[in-house]
Scaffold this motif. Structure first.
Motif, PDB file in Angstrom:
ATOM      1  N   LEU A 234       0.824  -1.200   0.000  1.00  0.00           N
ATOM      2  CA  LEU A 234       0.000   0.000   0.000  1.00  0.00           C
ATOM      3  C   LEU A 234       0.861   1.254   0.000  1.00  0.00           C
ATOM      4  CD1 LEU A 234      -2.888  -0.754   2.543  1.00  0.00           C
ATOM      5  CD2 LEU A 234      -3.103  -0.400   0.089  1.00  0.00           C
ATOM      6  N   ILE A 235       1.896   1.269   0.821  1.00  0.00           N
ATOM      7  CA  ILE A 235       2.761   2.433   0.947  1.00  0.00           C
ATOM      8  C   ILE A 235       3.859   2.430  -0.114  1.00  0.00           C
ATOM      9  CG2 ILE A 235       4.479   3.563   2.416  1.00  0.00           C
ATOM     10  CD1 ILE A 235       1.612   4.113   3.195  1.00  0.00           C
ATOM     11  N   SER A 236       4.438   1.263  -0.385  1.00  0.00           N
ATOM     12  CA  SER A 236       5.595   1.213  -1.286  1.00  0.00           C
ATOM     13  C   SER A 236       5.244   1.679  -2.692  1.00  0.00           C
ATOM     14  CB  SER A 236       6.182  -0.205  -1.328  1.00  0.00           C
ATOM     15  OG  SER A 236       5.260  -1.121  -1.902  1.00  0.00           O
ATOM     16  N   LYS A 237       3.997   1.481  -3.120  1.00  0.00           N
ATOM     17  CA  LYS A 237       3.649   1.891  -4.483  1.00  0.00           C
ATOM     18  C   LYS A 237       3.310   3.378  -4.572  1.00  0.00           C
ATOM     19  CE  LYS A 237      -1.302   0.677  -4.523  1.00  0.00           C
ATOM     20  NZ  LYS A 237      -2.293  -0.243  -5.108  1.00  0.00           N
ATOM     21  N   MET A 238       3.102   4.046  -3.425  1.00  0.00           N
ATOM     22  CA  MET A 238       2.879   5.485  -3.429  1.00  0.00           C
ATOM     23  C   MET A 238       4.228   6.194  -3.387  1.00  0.00           C
ATOM     24  SD  MET A 238      -0.412   6.148  -0.957  1.00  0.00           S
ATOM     25  CE  MET A 238      -0.507   7.873  -1.459  1.00  0.00           C
ATOM     26  N   LYS A 239       4.451   7.120  -4.308  1.00  0.00           N
ATOM     27  CA  LYS A 239       5.735   7.806  -4.386  1.00  0.00           C
ATOM     28  C   LYS A 239       5.701   9.184  -3.730  1.00  0.00           C
ATOM     29  CE  LYS A 239       7.584   4.613  -7.034  1.00  0.00           C
ATOM     30  NZ  LYS A 239       6.416   3.731  -7.232  1.00  0.00           N
ATOM     31  N   THR A 240       4.545   9.842  -3.772  1.00  0.00           N
ATOM     32  CA  THR A 240       4.457  11.200  -3.258  1.00  0.00           C
ATOM     33  C   THR A 240       3.010  11.526  -2.930  1.00  0.00           C
ATOM     34  OG1 THR A 240       5.014  13.525  -3.732  1.00  0.00           O
ATOM     35  CG2 THR A 240       4.146  12.214  -5.546  1.00  0.00           C
ATOM     36  N   TRP A 241       2.831  12.584  -2.151  1.00  0.00           N
ATOM     37  CA  TRP A 241       1.488  13.092  -1.838  1.00  0.00           C
ATOM     38  C   TRP A 241       1.306  14.356  -2.665  1.00  0.00           C
ATOM     39  CZ3 TRP A 241      -2.340  11.288   1.572  1.00  0.00           C
ATOM     40  CH2 TRP A 241      -3.415  12.144   1.779  1.00  0.00           C
ATOM     41  N   GLN A 263      -8.456  -5.537   6.152  1.00  0.00           N
ATOM     42  CA  GLN A 263      -8.241  -4.466   7.126  1.00  0.00           C
ATOM     43  C   GLN A 263      -8.234  -3.117   6.401  1.00  0.00           C
ATOM     44  OE1 GLN A 263      -4.679  -4.810   9.667  1.00  0.00           O
ATOM     45  NE2 GLN A 263      -6.041  -4.367  11.397  1.00  0.00           N
ATOM     46  N   PHE A 264      -8.740  -2.086   7.094  1.00  0.00           N
ATOM     47  CA  PHE A 264      -8.843  -0.743   6.525  1.00  0.00           C
ATOM     48  C   PHE A 264      -7.820   0.183   7.176  1.00  0.00           C
ATOM     49  CE2 PHE A 264     -12.974  -2.744   5.996  1.00  0.00           C
ATOM     50  CZ  PHE A 264     -13.257  -2.470   4.672  1.00  0.00           C
ATOM     51  N   TYR A 265      -7.373   1.185   6.384  1.00  0.00           N
ATOM     52  CA  TYR A 265      -6.313   2.088   6.844  1.00  0.00           C
ATOM     53  C   TYR A 265      -6.596   3.511   6.387  1.00  0.00           C
ATOM     54  CZ  TYR A 265      -4.043  -2.502   6.819  1.00  0.00           C
ATOM     55  OH  TYR A 265      -3.772  -3.815   6.998  1.00  0.00           O
ATOM     56  N   ALA A 266      -5.901   4.455   7.053  1.00  0.00           N
ATOM     57  CA  ALA A 266      -5.824   5.839   6.583  1.00  0.00           C
ATOM     58  C   ALA A 266      -4.358   6.137   6.297  1.00  0.00           C
ATOM     59  CB  ALA A 266      -6.366   6.799   7.633  1.00  0.00           C
ATOM     60  N   ILE A 267      -4.093   6.820   5.186  1.00  0.00           N
ATOM     61  CA  ILE A 267      -2.728   7.194   4.810  1.00  0.00           C
ATOM     62  C   ILE A 267      -2.634   8.710   4.853  1.00  0.00           C
ATOM     63  CG2 ILE A 267      -0.950   7.086   3.032  1.00  0.00           C
ATOM     64  CD1 ILE A 267      -2.299   4.541   1.991  1.00  0.00           C
ATOM     65  N   ASP A 268      -1.694   9.251   5.645  1.00  0.00           N
ATOM     66  CA  ASP A 268      -1.579  10.706   5.793  1.00  0.00           C
ATOM     67  C   ASP A 268      -0.607  11.272   4.759  1.00  0.00           C
ATOM     68  OD1 ASP A 268       1.078  10.476   6.701  1.00  0.00           O
ATOM     69  OD2 ASP A 268       0.475  10.392   8.797  1.00  0.00           O
ATOM     70  N   ASN A 272       2.344   7.913   6.097  1.00  0.00           N
ATOM     71  CA  ASN A 272       2.247   6.996   7.230  1.00  0.00           C
ATOM     72  C   ASN A 272       0.936   6.228   7.147  1.00  0.00           C
ATOM     73  OD1 ASN A 272       4.692   7.925   8.593  1.00  0.00           O
ATOM     74  ND2 ASN A 272       3.549   9.794   9.007  1.00  0.00           N
ATOM     75  N   LEU A 273       0.989   4.945   7.492  1.00  0.00           N
ATOM     76  CA  LEU A 273      -0.184   4.074   7.422  1.00  0.00           C
ATOM     77  C   LEU A 273      -0.786   3.913   8.819  1.00  0.00           C
ATOM     78  CD1 LEU A 273      -1.588   2.300   5.182  1.00  0.00           C
ATOM     79  CD2 LEU A 273      -0.319   0.381   6.138  1.00  0.00           C
ATOM     80  N   HIS A 274      -2.069   4.259   8.974  1.00  0.00           N
ATOM     81  CA  HIS A 274      -2.737   4.172  10.267  1.00  0.00           C
ATOM     82  C   HIS A 274      -3.848   3.118  10.195  1.00  0.00           C
ATOM     83  CE1 HIS A 274      -0.793   7.967  11.505  1.00  0.00           C
ATOM     84  NE2 HIS A 274      -1.039   8.357  10.254  1.00  0.00           N
ATOM     85  N   VAL A 275      -3.835   2.167  11.110  1.00  0.00           N
ATOM     86  CA  VAL A 275      -4.861   1.123  11.162  1.00  0.00           C
ATOM     87  C   VAL A 275      -6.144   1.719  11.733  1.00  0.00           C
ATOM     88  CG1 VAL A 275      -5.509  -1.093  12.153  1.00  0.00           C
ATOM     89  CG2 VAL A 275      -3.137  -0.683  11.456  1.00  0.00           C
ATOM     90  N   ILE A 276      -7.267   1.556  11.022  1.00  0.00           N
ATOM     91  CA  ILE A 276      -8.528   2.157  11.478  1.00  0.00           C
ATOM     92  C   ILE A 276      -9.640   1.118  11.640  1.00  0.00           C
ATOM     93  CG2 ILE A 276      -7.961   4.418  10.519  1.00  0.00           C
ATOM     94  CD1 ILE A 276      -9.836   3.806   8.174  1.00  0.00           C
ATOM     95  N   SER A 277      -9.299  -0.151  11.530  1.00  0.00           N
ATOM     96  CA  SER A 277     -10.289  -1.210  11.774  1.00  0.00           C
ATOM     97  C   SER A 277      -9.572  -2.427  12.336  1.00  0.00           C
ATOM     98  CB  SER A 277     -11.032  -1.601  10.493  1.00  0.00           C
ATOM     99  OG  SER A 277     -10.241  -2.477   9.697  1.00  0.00           O
ATOM    100  N   ASP A 278     -10.326  -3.313  12.948  1.00  0.00           N
ATOM    101  CA  ASP A 278      -9.763  -4.604  13.324  1.00  0.00           C
ATOM    102  C   ASP A 278      -9.448  -5.408  12.064  1.00  0.00           C
ATOM    103  OD1 ASP A 278      -9.990  -4.166  16.074  1.00  0.00           O
ATOM    104  OD2 ASP A 278     -12.068  -4.861  16.107  1.00  0.00           O
ATOM    105  N   ARG A 279      -8.662  -6.440  12.231  1.00  0.00           N
ATOM    106  CA  ARG A 279      -8.460  -7.382  11.127  1.00  0.00           C
ATOM    107  C   ARG A 279      -9.717  -8.243  11.046  1.00  0.00           C
ATOM    108  NH1 ARG A 279      -3.581 -11.777  10.410  1.00  0.00           N
ATOM    109  NH2 ARG A 279      -2.380  -9.980   9.718  1.00  0.00           N
TER     110      ARG A 279
END
Length: 522
Positions: A234-241, A263-268, A272-279
């Motif tokens: 999820l993060i490695s394929k994003m290069k920039t914001w 699992q669901f996440y928020a990316i700032d 940074n990857l933030h966990v926002i749900s249980d698995r």
């Protein structure tokens, strides 16, 4: 060919009984994604001469043994028609009220939840403004299986006597929660992910604008232990914001799926990857219930983001089909593919490689990250940067865009190339408000014969002589002014006349840059 309009006509048990084979085929293609049917499976139904009566009479086992459908699609088809049969037993007509339900269920939050609020893992499980009707047996099954989860806060038993019900939404929820027996391969998991994530998302999108945000980031792997890899990717394929992609957003939403694990996440903006749900375990009913609730609340969050979005949003992480191939848009790059390249009429590999190499330092033109290549007769090239496809809205924007296009053409023409398809869809705006000319896959060399049909707004002499010159590109630049729906000044029309004049009197790209109309273009 079927003339039945599935988007506006009322589906009833009686109407389906009169369907011919071609109408059944058209319906299955219309519902192909909802049912997780492959093209081959639809063709099997046609080969078996399935008409409406046969479709209503056959059961799941018959669809699997006689027709040859997989378990999941056969079950999905049967569930849909079972609900329809139950509705048809009533004497009154039931109206599908899915649009109104979707708007009420996915009502925006009063304020956009913050990342700390999302990390409490409670936001995605907030009750909706309206409960979703579920088929009665399924509702009871959910109550029994999710004994420590408040099912009644989100769902209500489906009341078949009620004249206004969200039939389409209820069917999708039924399919999503029941689940299917799937194997460990990714192909067998796709139908499950479709039924639980993409199909509910699709019906929600029909009734309000999400501006592609749910395509922002996702990663799927076929096995349970693949969730860790999916999360990493999820993060490695994003290069920039990029502000052009995400505007003033504080985060984007994402999910990772590994087999039955979700699992669901928020990316700032700092990636940074933030966990926002249980698995969530999709192999048990409570996991599926919570996942579906998360999907609806994610769309509530997306609707709450609207004021923070840029005016035009680039649909990143999405594949777009084109006449000769497709393009996949990432956050900083685009992969462009042309299938059956040996039959592609507009250019050839030698020209395209040379054009991308020679123009790598030219401003205002798309660049290849590396040389194009051929893989199994499929042309591929990685391009950058990513721009926004929009037509200028003011004369000043028109001037700025045309100045950038002419700068690109001066560079192309310097090396003896011509673009041959200068039009607004091939002119993108960049984050610094400059403009970029794209789609060099139609380009060629100056003054060569063309062996394909004329494109829109080609110069008259090209259509007459079948030879395309540099000044034909300038003619297409002039025609751009006829394809903007704004009032222009007299100087703008003077520029148009100078760039679309007879061949001998027409300006070159360099001369057009010196025209008085462009003197204050920024």
């Amino acid at each position: 060919m079927s003339t039945f309009d599935f988007t506006t006509s009322t589906l009833t048990f009686e109407a389906i009984q009169g369907w011919k084979v071609e109408t059944v085929e058209a319906f299955l293609r219309f519902k192909q994604k909802d049912f997780s049917l492959s093209d081959a499976e639809i063709q099997k139904c046609v080969d078996c001469s399935f008409n409406g009566t046969a479709l209503l009479k056959v059961n799941k086992d018959g669809l699997m043994s006689f027709v040859g459908l997989r378990y999941g699609p056969a079950l999905n088809v049967m569930r849909f028609f079972q609900i329809l049969k139950n509705q048809s037993k009533k004497r009154h007509r039931v109206t599908d009220n899915t649009p109104e339900f979707c708007r009420q269920i996915a009502t925006p939050f009063e304020s956009l939840p913050s990342i700390p609020e999302l990390k409490t893992k409670t936001i995605l499980l907030k009750p909706f403004n309206r409960k979703i009707p579920l088929e009665q047996n399924l509702y009871t099954k959910c109550e029994l299986s999710c004994y420590d989860f408040p099912i009644s806060d989100y769902f209500v038993k489906y009341d078949e006597e009620h004249a206004y019900s969200p039939i389409h939404l209820s069917v999708l929820c039924y399919i999503a929660l029941q689940g299917t027996e799937v194997g460990s391969s990714k192909s067998s998991r796709i139908g499950d992910w479709d039924s639980l994530i993409r199909n509910p998302t699709s019906v929600l999108r029909k009734h309000f604008d999400t501006k592609h945000l749910w395509d922002a980031d996702r990663e799927e792997k076929s096995t349970d232990d693949g969730l860790i890899d999916a999360k990493r990717l999820l993060i490695s394929k994003m290069k920039t914001w990029s502000p052009s992609l995400y505007g003033d957003l504080k985060y984007i939403l994402a999910y990772a799926a590994g087999g039955a694990q979700l699992q669901f996440y928020a990316i700032d903006p700092s990636l940074n990857l933030h966990v926002i749900s249980d698995r969530l375990n999709l192999d048990n009913l409570q996991g599926r219930v919570e996942a579906l609730i998360c999907i609806f609340n994610i769309h509530r969050i997306i609707r709450s983001m609207k004021s923070l979005l840029p005016e035009t949003v680039v649909p990143v992480w999405k594949l777009f089909k084109r006449t000769y191939g497709d393009i996949f848009i990432a956050d900083t790059q685009i992969e462009k593919r042309i299938h059956s390249f040996s039959a592609y009429p507009f250019s050839n590999m030698t020209v395209l490689k040379n054009i991308y190499r020679d123009t790598k330092d030219i401003k205002n033109i798309i660049h290849a990250v590396s040389d194009p290549w051929i893989d199994n007769n499929s042309y591929k090239v990685i391009l950058a940067p990513v721009g926004i496809n929009r037509t200028p809205r003011t004369e000043q924007e028109v001037k700025a865009a045309i100045r950038c296009v002419l700068n690109a053409l001066v560079g192309l023409h310097k090396f003896g190339y011509v673009h041959r398809d200068v039009c607004w869809p091939n002119i993108l705006q960049l984050t610094d408000n400059s403009w970029m000319l794209i789609d060099l896959e139609c380009a060629g060399t100056d003054d060569e014969s063309v062996n394909f049909d004329p494109l829109k707004d080609w110069a008259p002499e090209v259509i007459e002589t079948k030879k395309y010159t540099k000044k034909a590109d300038v003619y297409m630049v002039g025609r751009l002014l006829r394809n903007v729906f704004i009032s222009l000044s007299e100087k703008a029309y003077e520029f148009e006349r100078a760039t679309t004049a007879e061949l001998d009197s027409r300006l070159t790209a360099q001369e057009a840059l010196q025209h008085p109309w462009l003197s204050n273009a920024k």
